[in-house]
Design a protein around this motif. Sequence first.
Motif, PDB file in Angstrom:
ATOM      1  N   THR A   1     107.523  -2.807  24.039  1.00  0.00           N
ATOM      2  CA  THR A   1     108.453  -1.955  24.792  1.00  0.00           C
ATOM      3  C   THR A   1     109.565  -1.449  23.877  1.00  0.00           C
ATOM      4  O   THR A   1     109.942  -0.274  23.931  1.00  0.00           O
ATOM      5  CB  THR A   1     109.057  -2.735  25.967  1.00  0.00           C
ATOM      6  OG1 THR A   1     108.002  -3.148  26.844  1.00  0.00           O
ATOM      7  CG2 THR A   1     110.050  -1.880  26.744  1.00  0.00           C
ATOM      8  N   ASP A   2     110.083  -2.354  23.018  1.00  0.00           N
ATOM      9  CA  ASP A   2     111.123  -1.943  22.067  1.00  0.00           C
ATOM     10  C   ASP A   2     110.588  -0.905  21.087  1.00  0.00           C
ATOM     11  O   ASP A   2     111.237   0.106  20.806  1.00  0.00           O
ATOM     12  CB  ASP A   2     111.632  -3.159  21.290  1.00  0.00           C
ATOM     13  CG  ASP A   2     112.443  -4.098  22.168  1.00  0.00           C
ATOM     14  OD1 ASP A   2     112.917  -3.642  23.222  1.00  0.00           O
ATOM     15  OD2 ASP A   2     112.591  -5.275  21.789  1.00  0.00           O
TER      16      ASP A   2
ATOM     17  N   ASP B   1     107.961   1.107  21.367  1.00  0.00           N
ATOM     18  CA  ASP B   1     107.607   2.374  22.011  1.00  0.00           C
ATOM     19  C   ASP B   1     108.852   3.178  22.378  1.00  0.00           C
ATOM     20  O   ASP B   1     108.772   4.396  22.580  1.00  0.00           O
ATOM     21  CB  ASP B   1     106.770   2.119  23.268  1.00  0.00           C
ATOM     22  CG  ASP B   1     105.346   1.703  22.931  1.00  0.00           C
ATOM     23  OD1 ASP B   1     104.936   1.939  21.783  1.00  0.00           O
ATOM     24  OD2 ASP B   1     104.664   1.132  23.803  1.00  0.00           O
ATOM     25  N   GLY B   2     109.997   2.460  22.447  1.00  0.00           N
ATOM     26  CA  GLY B   2     111.235   3.164  22.789  1.00  0.00           C
ATOM     27  C   GLY B   2     112.018   3.624  21.574  1.00  0.00           C
ATOM     28  O   GLY B   2     113.200   3.965  21.686  1.00  0.00           O
ATOM     29  N   ASP B   3     111.394   3.619  20.378  1.00  0.00           N
ATOM     30  CA  ASP B   3     112.089   3.979  19.149  1.00  0.00           C
ATOM     31  C   ASP B   3     112.688   5.378  19.205  1.00  0.00           C
ATOM     32  O   ASP B   3     113.833   5.593  18.782  1.00  0.00           O
ATOM     33  CB  ASP B   3     111.140   3.875  17.954  1.00  0.00           C
ATOM     34  CG  ASP B   3     111.095   2.452  17.407  1.00  0.00           C
ATOM     35  OD1 ASP B   3     111.816   1.591  17.953  1.00  0.00           O
ATOM     36  OD2 ASP B   3     110.344   2.208  16.447  1.00  0.00           O
ATOM     37  N   ASP B   4     111.933   6.336  19.664  1.00  0.00           N
ATOM     38  CA  ASP B   4     112.434   7.712  19.691  1.00  0.00           C
ATOM     39  C   ASP B   4     113.681   7.814  20.562  1.00  0.00           C
ATOM     40  O   ASP B   4     114.693   8.412  20.173  1.00  0.00           O
ATOM     41  CB  ASP B   4     111.348   8.660  20.197  1.00  0.00           C
ATOM     42  CG  ASP B   4     110.198   8.777  19.207  1.00  0.00           C
ATOM     43  OD1 ASP B   4     110.411   8.428  18.029  1.00  0.00           O
ATOM     44  OD2 ASP B   4     109.103   9.200  19.614  1.00  0.00           O
ATOM     45  N   GLU B   5     113.591   7.209  21.739  1.00  0.00           N
ATOM     46  CA  GLU B   5     114.747   7.248  22.642  1.00  0.00           C
ATOM     47  C   GLU B   5     115.917   6.475  22.047  1.00  0.00           C
ATOM     48  O   GLU B   5     117.071   6.917  22.112  1.00  0.00           O
ATOM     49  CB  GLU B   5     114.343   6.653  23.991  1.00  0.00           C
ATOM     50  CG  GLU B   5     115.460   6.663  25.034  1.00  0.00           C
ATOM     51  CD  GLU B   5     115.016   6.076  26.355  1.00  0.00           C
ATOM     52  OE1 GLU B   5     115.888   5.770  27.184  1.00  0.00           O
ATOM     53  OE2 GLU B   5     113.783   5.910  26.549  1.00  0.00           O
ATOM     54  N   ARG B   6     115.608   5.311  21.438  1.00  0.00           N
ATOM     55  CA  ARG B   6     116.662   4.500  20.849  1.00  0.00           C
ATOM     56  C   ARG B   6     117.300   5.214  19.665  1.00  0.00           C
ATOM     57  O   ARG B   6     118.518   5.127  19.460  1.00  0.00           O
ATOM     58  CB  ARG B   6     116.068   3.159  20.389  1.00  0.00           C
ATOM     59  CG  ARG B   6     117.073   2.188  19.798  1.00  0.00           C
ATOM     60  CD  ARG B   6     118.150   1.835  20.789  1.00  0.00           C
ATOM     61  NE  ARG B   6     119.086   0.853  20.264  1.00  0.00           N
ATOM     62  CZ  ARG B   6     120.304   0.662  20.720  1.00  0.00           C
ATOM     63  NH1 ARG B   6     120.750   1.396  21.725  1.00  0.00           N
ATOM     64  NH2 ARG B   6     121.100  -0.255  20.203  1.00  0.00           N
ATOM     65  N   THR B   7     116.482   5.925  18.901  1.00  0.00           N
ATOM     66  CA  THR B   7     117.015   6.671  17.759  1.00  0.00           C
ATOM     67  C   THR B   7     118.019   7.713  18.213  1.00  0.00           C
ATOM     68  O   THR B   7     119.091   7.892  17.609  1.00  0.00           O
ATOM     69  CB  THR B   7     115.865   7.348  16.985  1.00  0.00           C
ATOM     70  OG1 THR B   7     114.996   6.337  16.474  1.00  0.00           O
ATOM     71  CG2 THR B   7     116.405   8.168  15.829  1.00  0.00           C
ATOM     72  N   GLU B   8     117.700   8.408  19.296  1.00  0.00           N
ATOM     73  CA  GLU B   8     118.623   9.413  19.829  1.00  0.00           C
ATOM     74  C   GLU B   8     119.919   8.764  20.300  1.00  0.00           C
ATOM     75  O   GLU B   8     121.015   9.280  20.034  1.00  0.00           O
ATOM     76  CB  GLU B   8     117.957  10.165  20.987  1.00  0.00           C
ATOM     77  CG  GLU B   8     116.769  11.029  20.561  1.00  0.00           C
ATOM     78  CD  GLU B   8     116.112  11.712  21.750  1.00  0.00           C
ATOM     79  OE1 GLU B   8     116.633  11.552  22.876  1.00  0.00           O
ATOM     80  OE2 GLU B   8     115.097  12.401  21.559  1.00  0.00           O
ATOM     81  N   GLU B   9     119.788   7.613  20.975  1.00  0.00           N
ATOM     82  CA  GLU B   9     120.991   6.920  21.467  1.00  0.00           C
ATOM     83  C   GLU B   9     121.871   6.468  20.301  1.00  0.00           C
ATOM     84  O   GLU B   9     123.098   6.645  20.319  1.00  0.00           O
ATOM     85  CB  GLU B   9     120.578   5.711  22.306  1.00  0.00           C
ATOM     86  CG  GLU B   9     119.888   6.053  23.621  1.00  0.00           C
ATOM     87  CD  GLU B   9     119.424   4.801  24.341  1.00  0.00           C
ATOM     88  OE1 GLU B   9     119.581   3.689  23.775  1.00  0.00           O
ATOM     89  OE2 GLU B   9     118.905   4.923  25.464  1.00  0.00           O
TER      90      GLU B   9
END
Length: 572
Positions: free
Chosen positions: A337-338, A340-348
């Motif tokens: 889950t972490d 797969d959320g790299d793109d979103e986390r990168t933006e944040e």
Amino acid sequence: MRIRSLGVIDDAVVELSPGFTAVTGETGAGKTMVVTSLGLLLGGRADPALVRIGAEKAVVEGRVTVPADASAAVRAEEAGAELDDGALLISRTVSAEGRSRAHLGGRSVPVGLLAELADDLVAVHGQTDQQGLLKLSRQRQALDRYAGDAVAVPLAKYSEAYRRLRAVSTELAEITTRARERAQEADMLRYGLEEIAAVEPRAGEDAELAEEAERLGHAEALSSAATAAHAALAGNPEDPEGIDASTLVAGAHRALEAVRSHDPALASLADRIGEIGILLGDVAGELAGYADDLDADPLRLAAVEERRAALTALTRKYGEDVNAVLAWAEESAARLTDLDGDDERTEELTAERDALRSELGGLAQALTDARTEAAERFAAAVTAELASLAMPHARVSFAIRQTEDPEGVEVGGRTVAYGPAGVDEVELLLAPHPGAPPRPIAKGASGGELSRVMLAVEVVFAGTDPVPTYLFDEVDAGVGGKAAVEIGRRLAKLARTAQVVVVTHLPQVAAFADRQLLVEKTNDGSVTRSGVKVLEGEERIRELSRMLAGQEDSETARAHAEELLATARADL
């Protein structure tokens, strides 16, 4: 302090004044050993060469008065030390073999703990210690300390934002630079989770199937054994004449029942045989049920072995048993889950980093403004002190500047380098006389001038510095005449708000002391012993005369010594 077997000092007690104490004596008498002793009490390096020749060890003991709420007292109590009537008892032992031991408040403690307490107890300034003032970081710290809350408040906010920015930047860099590795890790986890999901294992299933396979593999032997055991206990219908255990036990029970009323002991045995009969009947019934329920179907055995093979394929890759496989799946799902959320986390993280850099720029500007204002006041105060230290034309100033850095933060329309204490490089400058350009004190000040600049800085700090004791080790070297008198006067002024200890060779400085200690040595032909004694009255005049003219009985020197003492007393 009590000093034993340290250098030329055999055994001496040093009792310091709460105000200004001057330590004097001839060259080689051991004045520096007083400073060394204090250094040992404060966690300094233990050199076995300091141990007096012929002695097994050197010992320094000290009694330091510390307020109960002071950080040094709190830290000492956390280490198990006890205060003795508001004072800390400190002991340091150095053996001739090089071993060192420290005791604090009656407890053995690491030497490092004494060094921790030192910063809160004593500020040491010597011919080498004052070189610290030449470091830009120390000069910025001095300015920040002088500015007080005006810098401390924005600096605290800046430091918090800086730490968060470092954490965000580190996480963002990890995600970015390890993108390929993280993608590969995600693919591996996804494949493993799909493989486990396809098998759908249950917790403990492998152990259950192992038991069932063992049972099915030996079904015929198990059935035969159960049938034989049942026949032995309950009889065989095909052999009505056979004797079984239940029949024999029932016969024994009937025999005893017939006479049980004649003897309680025999009645007890009859009851126990009756219980055995009941137990035999229960076991026989269970054996009959076991034999009837036993599944000897070879198709079921094949299905069990196939299922076990599927589970074994999982345990070879993901855990030692099915429970471990399920735990791996749970952890891997969270990790996936972490990832797969790299793109979103990168933006944040990128958005947070940019916001923090902008916030940091604003806080850095506030820090620069506060330092600039404090620098003007600090420089003016130090310049005024230098005028009283025979440097009437000297001018002290601060250069506060920043370094361009495209990777830095924006401050005042410029992108500059930043660090944990802001964006400012602070440097103390000195113009020793009119017409001379301000230069860094490392280049613009001689040894004597640097000593006076340092003393002026400490006098300006007086009353605001949390350190209760200052130790000056011959920082008046290279100074004489009127400048020496002013140094003595300024040290006396500093002693109004703190304890001041000065090792000096200047009578002009020693005359201003509240207490003068003489370190003197005698030679009995084999062993040199050195003692420390308090000078008063005639003894003090004789020592000042010696310091002035090298002659204790010189009438001119005596007159000058008395004049120095009178001048000093008039200032107090």
